[in-house]
Design a protein around this motif. Sequence first.
Motif, mmCIF file in Angstrom:
data_model
loop_
_atom_site.group_PDB
_atom_site.id
_atom_site.type_symbol
_atom_site.label_atom_id
_atom_site.label_comp_id
_atom_site.label_asym_id
_atom_site.label_seq_id
_atom_site.Cartn_x
_atom_site.Cartn_y
_atom_site.Cartn_z
ATOM 1 N N GLY A 124 0.721 -1.149 0.386
ATOM 2 C CA GLY A 124 0.093 -0.058 -0.020
ATOM 3 C C GLY A 124 0.606 1.060 0.152
ATOM 4 O O GLY A 124 1.629 1.175 -0.759
ATOM 5 N N ASP A 125 0.542 2.066 0.535
ATOM 6 C CA ASP A 125 1.427 3.562 1.052
ATOM 7 C C ASP A 125 2.354 3.523 1.502
ATOM 8 O O ASP A 125 3.808 4.052 1.011
ATOM 9 C CB ASP A 125 0.550 4.558 1.291
ATOM 10 C CG ASP A 125 -0.428 4.841 1.621
ATOM 11 O OD1 ASP A 125 -0.809 4.704 -0.733
ATOM 12 O OD2 ASP A 125 -1.945 5.550 1.534
ATOM 13 N N GLN A 126 2.825 2.797 2.097
ATOM 14 C CA GLN A 126 3.823 2.293 2.635
ATOM 15 C C GLN A 126 5.318 1.980 1.627
ATOM 16 O O GLN A 126 6.439 2.201 1.924
ATOM 17 C CB GLN A 126 3.815 1.210 4.009
ATOM 18 C CG GLN A 126 5.070 1.010 4.777
ATOM 19 C CD GLN A 126 4.815 -0.428 5.803
ATOM 20 O OE1 GLN A 126 3.888 -0.352 6.066
ATOM 21 N NE2 GLN A 126 5.956 -1.154 5.768
ATOM 22 N N GLY A 127 5.144 1.579 1.116
ATOM 23 C CA GLY A 127 5.774 0.880 -0.335
ATOM 24 C C GLY A 127 6.740 -0.077 -0.096
ATOM 25 O O GLY A 127 6.533 -0.410 1.328
ATOM 26 N N ILE A 128 7.853 -0.543 -0.456
ATOM 27 C CA ILE A 128 8.765 -1.062 0.252
ATOM 28 C C ILE A 128 10.160 -0.949 -0.074
ATOM 29 O O ILE A 128 10.259 -0.234 -1.804
ATOM 30 C CB ILE A 128 8.815 -2.642 -0.713
ATOM 31 C CG1 ILE A 128 7.067 -3.272 -0.232
ATOM 32 C CG2 ILE A 128 9.450 -3.411 0.077
ATOM 33 C CD1 ILE A 128 7.123 -4.444 -0.939
ATOM 34 N N LYS A 129 11.320 -0.671 0.425
ATOM 35 C CA LYS A 129 12.734 -0.329 -0.105
ATOM 36 C C LYS A 129 12.811 -0.889 -0.892
ATOM 37 O O LYS A 129 12.994 -2.971 -0.765
ATOM 38 C CB LYS A 129 13.673 0.079 1.344
ATOM 39 C CG LYS A 129 12.715 0.646 2.044
ATOM 40 C CD LYS A 129 14.089 1.980 1.786
ATOM 41 C CE LYS A 129 13.423 2.755 2.799
ATOM 42 N NZ LYS A 129 13.615 4.744 2.258
ATOM 43 N N GLU A 130 14.045 -1.050 -1.536
ATOM 44 C CA GLU A 130 14.675 -1.615 -3.100
ATOM 45 C C GLU A 130 15.275 -2.386 -2.028
ATOM 46 O O GLU A 130 15.038 -4.168 -2.784
ATOM 47 C CB GLU A 130 15.417 -0.741 -3.768
ATOM 48 C CG GLU A 130 16.106 -1.567 -5.049
ATOM 49 C CD GLU A 130 17.202 -0.563 -5.931
ATOM 50 O OE1 GLU A 130 18.075 -0.640 -5.969
ATOM 51 O OE2 GLU A 130 16.599 0.565 -6.179
ATOM 52 N N ARG A 131 16.164 -2.680 -1.046
ATOM 53 C CA ARG A 131 17.254 -3.426 -1.056
ATOM 54 C C ARG A 131 15.925 -4.526 -0.448
ATOM 55 O O ARG A 131 16.398 -5.446 -0.198
ATOM 56 C CB ARG A 131 17.631 -3.200 0.335
ATOM 57 C CG ARG A 131 17.326 -2.180 1.886
ATOM 58 C CD ARG A 131 18.054 -2.412 2.436
ATOM 59 N NE ARG A 131 17.762 -1.813 3.912
ATOM 60 C CZ ARG A 131 17.111 -0.904 3.739
ATOM 61 N NH1 ARG A 131 17.058 0.301 2.523
ATOM 62 N NH2 ARG A 131 16.237 -0.823 5.163
#
Length: 181
Positions: A14-21
């Motif tokens: 959702g709005d939190q997203g996910i870091k690339e790593r």
Amino acid sequence: MYQAKIMALLFVAGDQGIKERDLAGLLEIDSAALRQNIEELKVKLMTDVDSGVELVEFNSNYKLVTKNEFNELLTKYFKTGLATKLSQAALEVLSIIAYRQPITRIEIDEIRGVQSSGSLNTLLMRKLIKENGKKDVPGHPNLYVVTDEFFDYFGIKDLKELPKIENFEDSSDIGDINGES
């Protein structure tokens, strides 16, 4: 295959997203392969006239967002009041927070048996809950509590006005509630 997995993960985040790593770790691929898949997915979503979402990046954090061309439609949706109803999952999370606050997302997930970050994001966006410090354990997860808007939303002044949780803890009481034995 990776693009579908990326979309699924970003949708759930959702709005939190996910870091690339973190994305690379979940997919078990290196950063270069992830970036290549991300770029291909960005182009695919951007050029697909039947897609209402696009993939964006903010400080190495990826998320799915609605395309700008749908702003008017989304504004209309939110003005209709259709978005004001809380889902069953959001109500579950909200009740857990109300009864067990302060509480972490992981503790909520353990109680529900499913992941709750989407519902938490909804409740945070609606300002029915807020982050209230960090728990003093490894990782220092956020602690969540209800807000004044929670009390307004449910028309109560104090948590003591909520039904006693003991009435719901024993599943054998369910038959009694419904007038059955």
